[in-house]
Design a protein around this motif. Structure first.
Motif, mmCIF file in Angstrom:
data_model
loop_
_atom_site.group_PDB
_atom_site.id
_atom_site.type_symbol
_atom_site.label_atom_id
_atom_site.label_comp_id
_atom_site.label_asym_id
_atom_site.label_seq_id
_atom_site.Cartn_x
_atom_site.Cartn_y
_atom_site.Cartn_z
ATOM 1 N N SER A 121 0.827 -1.196 0.000
ATOM 2 C CA SER A 121 0.000 0.000 0.000
ATOM 3 C C SER A 121 0.874 1.264 0.000
ATOM 4 O O SER A 121 0.565 2.230 -0.695
ATOM 5 C CB SER A 121 -0.917 0.002 1.211
ATOM 6 O OG SER A 121 -1.665 1.184 1.250
ATOM 7 N N PHE B 148 3.934 5.451 -5.729
ATOM 8 C CA PHE B 148 3.820 5.412 -7.187
ATOM 9 C C PHE B 148 2.782 6.408 -7.687
ATOM 10 O O PHE B 148 3.017 7.133 -8.657
ATOM 11 C CB PHE B 148 3.458 3.988 -7.653
ATOM 12 C CG PHE B 148 3.210 3.905 -9.132
ATOM 13 C CD1 PHE B 148 4.265 3.989 -10.029
ATOM 14 C CD2 PHE B 148 1.920 3.759 -9.628
ATOM 15 C CE1 PHE B 148 4.049 3.925 -11.383
ATOM 16 C CE2 PHE B 148 1.691 3.699 -10.984
ATOM 17 C CZ PHE B 148 2.759 3.774 -11.870
ATOM 18 N N VAL B 149 1.634 6.472 -7.031
ATOM 19 C CA VAL B 149 0.583 7.413 -7.430
ATOM 20 C C VAL B 149 1.062 8.850 -7.250
ATOM 21 O O VAL B 149 0.804 9.712 -8.099
ATOM 22 C CB VAL B 149 -0.712 7.142 -6.634
ATOM 23 C CG1 VAL B 149 -1.720 8.260 -6.823
ATOM 24 C CG2 VAL B 149 -1.319 5.818 -7.050
ATOM 25 N N ALA C 244 2.330 1.641 -3.435
ATOM 26 C CA ALA C 244 1.292 2.105 -4.369
ATOM 27 C C ALA C 244 1.044 3.597 -4.197
ATOM 28 O O ALA C 244 0.888 4.329 -5.186
ATOM 29 C CB ALA C 244 0.001 1.321 -4.151
ATOM 30 N N ASN C 245 1.030 4.072 -2.944
ATOM 31 C CA ASN C 245 0.840 5.508 -2.697
ATOM 32 C C ASN C 245 2.010 6.323 -3.236
ATOM 33 O O ASN C 245 1.810 7.406 -3.787
ATOM 34 C CB ASN C 245 0.646 5.776 -1.214
ATOM 35 C CG ASN C 245 -0.708 5.320 -0.720
ATOM 36 O OD1 ASN C 245 -1.632 5.148 -1.503
ATOM 37 N ND2 ASN C 245 -0.814 5.094 0.587
ATOM 38 N N LEU D 151 3.492 9.557 -10.035
ATOM 39 C CA LEU D 151 2.760 9.662 -11.290
ATOM 40 C C LEU D 151 2.041 11.009 -11.379
ATOM 41 O O LEU D 151 2.054 11.664 -12.430
ATOM 42 C CB LEU D 151 1.757 8.509 -11.400
ATOM 43 C CG LEU D 151 1.033 8.363 -12.722
ATOM 44 C CD1 LEU D 151 2.019 8.006 -13.827
ATOM 45 C CD2 LEU D 151 -0.028 7.292 -12.609
ATOM 46 N N GLY D 152 1.428 11.448 -10.295
ATOM 47 C CA GLY D 152 0.769 12.755 -10.265
ATOM 48 C C GLY D 152 1.759 13.897 -10.448
ATOM 49 O O GLY D 152 1.482 14.862 -11.167
#
Length: 142
Positions: free
Chosen positions: A3, A9-10, A6-7, A13-14
């Motif tokens: 998790s 990575f997001v 994933a955070n 990406l943002g």
């Protein structure tokens, strides 16, 4: 653990998307010379710093408004009219700057032997854009 990755990575990406869009906007403003051209047309060379500041402040304000879900409680008719006017001015100036930089109209008129009809060509483009927008807003969207 997954998790958190994933955070991260997001978030990356943002950040990458924001940098890409921001760089594209800055490149567009620089390539089209939108702010210096506005200062030239308005005969306000000394106020070009104010134009630049307005673009930056507007970008920051609307970024925060989007992220913080700010709501404006203004009368809808007044707000929509004002926002539509400013949006139209911005899009019109951007389109005019793009057309001017690309020299689209002189090339088109020269290749199609329409140099004598330049005013009619510009009016046809303006009326076509206006009628197309009105059709989209009043007929197609409903």
């Amino acid at each position: 653990m997954i998790s958190a990755l994933a955070n991260i990575f997001v978030a990356l990406l943002g950040l990458a998307g924001g940098l890409a869009v921001g760089s594209g906007l800055v490149a567009l403003l620089i390539v089209l010379d939108l702010i210096p051209r506005l200062a030239q047309i308005a005969n306000a060379y000394r106020m070009s710093v104010w134009f630049e500041t307005a673009v930056i402040c507007g970008s920051l304000y609307w970024t925060f408004a989007d992220f913080m879900n700010w709501k404006l409680s203004l009368p809808s008719g007044l707000f929509l009219s004002t926002a539509g006017l400013f949006d139209g001015i911005f899009v019109g100036m951007l389109a005019a700057a793009l057309t001017e930089v690309m020299n689209v109209l002189p090339i088109l008129a020269k290749r199609m032997n329409l140099s004598d009809y330049m005013v009619a060509l510009v009016m046809a483009m303006v009326l076509g854009k206006t009628l197309g927008s009105l059709f989209d807003w009043l007929v197609f969207q409903w």
